[in-house]
Design an enzyme around this catalytic site. Structure first.
Site, short mmCIF file in Angstrom:
data_model
loop_
_atom_site.label_atom_id
_atom_site.label_comp_id
_atom_site.label_asym_id
_atom_site.label_seq_id
_atom_site.Cartn_x
_atom_site.Cartn_y
_atom_site.Cartn_z
N LYS A 22 0.85 -1.21 0.00
CA LYS A 22 0.00 0.00 0.00
C LYS A 22 0.88 1.25 0.00
O LYS A 22 0.64 2.18 -0.76
CB LYS A 22 -0.87 0.01 1.25
N ASN A 23 1.91 1.24 0.85
CA ASN A 23 2.70 2.46 1.03
C ASN A 23 3.74 2.70 -0.05
O ASN A 23 4.47 3.68 -0.01
CB ASN A 23 3.35 2.47 2.43
N ARG A 99 -4.77 10.75 4.50
CA ARG A 99 -3.71 11.75 4.65
C ARG A 99 -2.70 11.67 3.52
O ARG A 99 -2.09 12.65 3.14
CB ARG A 99 -2.95 11.52 5.95
N CYS A 123 -4.83 12.29 12.96
CA CYS A 123 -5.57 11.02 12.86
C CYS A 123 -5.41 10.33 14.22
O CYS A 123 -4.81 10.88 15.14
CB CYS A 123 -5.03 10.17 11.73
N ARG A 128 0.49 14.39 13.10
CA ARG A 128 0.99 14.08 11.75
C ARG A 128 0.92 15.30 10.81
O ARG A 128 0.22 15.32 9.82
CB ARG A 128 0.23 12.90 11.16
N PRO A 129 1.60 16.40 11.17
CA PRO A 129 1.62 17.57 10.30
C PRO A 129 2.40 17.29 9.01
O PRO A 129 3.02 16.23 8.89
CB PRO A 129 2.33 18.61 11.15
N ASP A 131 4.44 19.93 7.97
CA ASP A 131 5.29 21.14 7.99
C ASP A 131 6.65 20.91 7.33
O ASP A 131 7.18 21.78 6.63
CB ASP A 131 5.46 21.65 9.42
N LEU A 132 7.20 19.71 7.50
CA LEU A 132 8.52 19.42 6.92
C LEU A 132 8.44 19.32 5.40
O LEU A 132 9.36 19.71 4.69
CB LEU A 132 9.10 18.14 7.53
N ASP A 314 4.77 0.40 11.93
CA ASP A 314 3.54 -0.19 11.38
C ASP A 314 3.35 -1.64 11.80
O ASP A 314 2.29 -2.21 11.54
CB ASP A 314 3.53 -0.09 9.86
N ARG A 406 -9.08 -0.20 4.78
CA ARG A 406 -8.35 0.89 4.13
C ARG A 406 -6.95 0.46 3.76
O ARG A 406 -6.37 0.96 2.81
CB ARG A 406 -8.23 2.09 5.09
C1 EPZ Z 1 4.31 6.92 6.39
O1 EPZ Z 1 3.52 7.94 6.96
C2 EPZ Z 1 3.41 5.72 6.25
N1 EPZ Z 1 2.30 6.04 5.33
C3 EPZ Z 1 2.87 5.31 7.62
O2 EPZ Z 1 2.10 4.13 7.44
C4 EPZ Z 1 4.07 4.98 8.51
O3 EPZ Z 1 3.60 4.66 9.80
C5 EPZ Z 1 5.00 6.20 8.60
O4 EPZ Z 1 5.40 6.59 7.26
C6 EPZ Z 1 6.26 5.91 9.40
O5 EPZ Z 1 6.93 4.83 8.85
C7 EPZ Z 1 2.54 6.05 4.00
O6 EPZ Z 1 3.64 5.80 3.55
C8 EPZ Z 1 1.37 6.37 3.11
P1 EPZ Z 1 6.29 10.26 8.54
P2 EPZ Z 1 4.07 9.47 7.01
O7 EPZ Z 1 6.19 11.55 7.79
O8 EPZ Z 1 4.94 9.72 5.87
C9 EPZ Z 1 6.42 13.57 11.94
C10 EPZ Z 1 0.26 2.72 7.78
O9 EPZ Z 1 -0.14 2.17 8.81
N2 EPZ Z 1 6.31 14.55 10.84
O10 EPZ Z 1 7.43 9.35 8.25
O11 EPZ Z 1 2.87 10.34 7.23
C11 EPZ Z 1 5.15 12.71 12.04
O12 EPZ Z 1 4.17 13.37 12.82
C12 EPZ Z 1 0.71 4.17 7.82
O13 EPZ Z 1 0.35 2.16 6.65
C13 EPZ Z 1 6.31 15.90 11.15
O14 EPZ Z 1 6.38 16.30 12.31
O15 EPZ Z 1 4.93 9.43 8.33
C14 EPZ Z 1 5.68 11.45 12.70
O16 EPZ Z 1 5.75 11.65 14.09
C15 EPZ Z 1 0.45 4.80 9.17
N3 EPZ Z 1 6.21 16.81 10.14
C16 EPZ Z 1 7.10 11.33 12.14
O17 EPZ Z 1 7.43 12.63 11.63
C17 EPZ Z 1 6.13 16.41 8.81
O18 EPZ Z 1 6.07 17.29 7.93
C18 EPZ Z 1 7.23 10.33 10.98
O19 EPZ Z 1 6.20 10.60 10.09
C19 EPZ Z 1 6.14 15.03 8.53
C20 EPZ Z 1 6.23 14.12 9.55
#
Ligand code: EPZ
Length: 428
Positions: A22-23, A99, A123, A128-129, A131-132, A314, A406
């Site tokens: 999926k990812n 998202r 969520c 999960r902002p 901002d980065l 995950d 989902r």
């Molecule tokens: C991806 O989400 C995956 N989703 C998530 O899988 C997975 O849990 C996550 O990566 C971590 O491995 C997809 O790939 C579609 P992150 P993502 O940005 O990209 C913080 C599932 O169950 N952050 O790596 O949204 C964030 O809040 C889903 O299949 C910021 O602060 O995760 C988190 O604490 C759930 N600002 C951390 O970084 C930002 O701009 C890692 O998030 C971006 C992220």
């Protein structure tokens, strides 16, 4: 809405085939925006989030074919032609359910110079902002306004420019968004502290087959030389390591003898290591992972989630389900999301002994779990409850399985085919 009725106690036997990731499929579908030529994806899983992404691309004016029926046979393919894209927008009603819609931001800015994307709300597992994502894209010259909860993004005249980006936190979709923006930007982009998740690498491979110039795959530094144009491509999506981990843990919990076929073994090293440490009897041949009941009870082991190649967040909830019936105390620490213990209160309803201490859960293994009505809260928590119910004495019911649908490709069917007593019925 559906619910799952699960009779605990049946060992599992046979084979289960791992679906596409999926990812990986989500960023790959967004990547179709980058070209006027069709992108064809094979081995895409049949699940809700991809249907939502397809709806979003269709809403933009693309021609999207998902899961075509060819001579009565459903094919796990996506044909994506975004040459007729008219509306570079991702509206709230679509983003709020998924998202990952934010993944269209980079490609839209790169290909069309503008985008209007609803800011994803939080969520169940955290704020999960993005901002980065926005900070990195602004370093490439993009400007952003906020209006009615939407991010209105513009690329500079002449298009995005390459930049040196350093992510203060590893972000998977942030890396993917910037990578997809950079492939059509002017000049070189270097992404430091890039996510190394296999799904990022799979997306990069597809972009390279479209003509992108990307170096540093599988490392935490990606170097991208912008190009003028990207062609279409055919790409086969990698297998889903989280689904594979979920199936392996189901077999370890329920006992019996199962083979998980077509698993991305290399991408599962951290999970397999922990399972072996806890005493799960695992053998690997090529891309088939076989799990066999061992006489010995499982031992509690500690797990701390971290970005790839560490233990994947995950798979944390699913691993916790296993630890609820292991011998001893296991400390499970979640470092990625601030609220990814929604499954704990539900596991306690089955008799699990779990204490939360900040970002850690201390799981004291118990001899037996006993059935109860359960409510799913997020995608991986749903899987955790189903796994625990497989070994809980009696009949459990898991409500709100739309969370599961989902992100998993017919998981209950796969478990039923392995011998699990699991039935899907309409929830009143
Ligand atoms: C991806 O989400 C995956 N989703 C998530 O899988 C997975 O849990 C996550 O990566 C971590 O491995 C997809 O790939 C579609 P992150 P993502 O940005 O990209 C913080 C599932 O169950 N952050 O790596 O949204 C964030 O809040 C889903 O299949 C910021 O602060 O995760 C988190 O604490 C759930 N600002 C951390 O970084 C930002 O701009 C890692 O998030 C971006 C992220």
């Amino acid at each position: 809405m559906d619910k799952l009725i699960i009779e605990g106690g049946s060992p599992l036997f046979g084979e289960a085939l791992v679906s596409g990731a999926k990812n990986a499929a989500l960023p790959l579908m967004a990547a179709s925006i980058l070209s006027d030529e069709p992108l064809k994806l094979d081995n895409i899983p049949k699940l809700g989030d991809l249907i939502t992404m397809g709806r979003l691309l269709d809403y933009m004016g693309g021609k999207v074919t998902l899961y075509p029926q060819i001579d009565g046979q459903l094919h796990e393919q996506a044909h994506l032609d975004m040459s007729s894209l008219k509306l570079p927008e991702a509206p709230h009603e679509l983003v709020k359910t998924m998202r990952a819609s934010a993944l269209v931001l980079g490609p839209l800015l790169a290909r069309h110079g503008r985008a209007r994307v609803s800011l994803p709300g939080g969520c169940a597992i955290g704020v999960r902002p993005i901002d980065l994502h926005l900070k990195a894209l602004s370093q490439m010259g993009a400007t952003f306004d906020l209006s009615q909860g939407d991010v209105i993004a513009r690329a500079p005249v002449g298009g995005l420019k390459g930049a040196k980006i350093n992510f203060e936190t590893v972000t998977v979709t942030g890396t993917e968004n910037v990578m997809m923006a950079a492939v059509l930007a002017k000049g070189r982009t270097i992404i430091s502290n890039a996510a190394r998740e296999p799904e990022v690498t799979d997306t990069a491979k597809a972009l390279i087959s479209m003509g992108a110039k990307i170096k540093g795959l599988e490392t935490d530094e990606l170097i991208i030389e912008g190009t003028e144009y990207l062609s279409g491509a055919n790409h086969t999506v990698m297998p889903d390591r989280v689904e594979a981990a979920t199936l392996i843990i189901a077999c370890a919990l329920a006992g019996g003898r199962c083979s998980i076929v077509g698993a991305p073994v290399g991408a599962l090293a951290a999970v397999i290591d922990k399972l072996i440490d806890s005493g799960v009897n695992i053998s690997i041949l090529g891309q088939t992972i076989t799990i066999e009941s061992s006489q010995e009870p499982l031992k509690a082991v500690n797990v701390t989630t971290s970005p790839y190649p560490g233990f994947p967040t995950d798979a944390q909830a699913q691993f916790m389900a296993l630890m609820t019936v292991a011998r001893g105390a296991s400390i499970i620490t979640e470092t990625i999301f601030e609220n990814r213990f929604m499954h704990v209160s539900e596991l306690r309803r089955l008799g699990a002994d779990i204490a939360l201490e900040g970002r850690s859960a201390v799981v004291n293994g118990v001899l037996k779990l006993s059935a109860a009505p359960l409510t799913a809260s997020d995608l991986r928590a749903s899987a955790s409850l189903i796994l625990a119910a497989l070994v809980a004495r009696g009949q459990s019911v898991v409500h709100r399985v739309y969370h599961l649908d989902r992100g998993y490709d017919r998981l209950d069917e796969k478990l039923r085919r392995l011998g699990a007593k699991i039935e899907r019925v309409k929830d009143r």
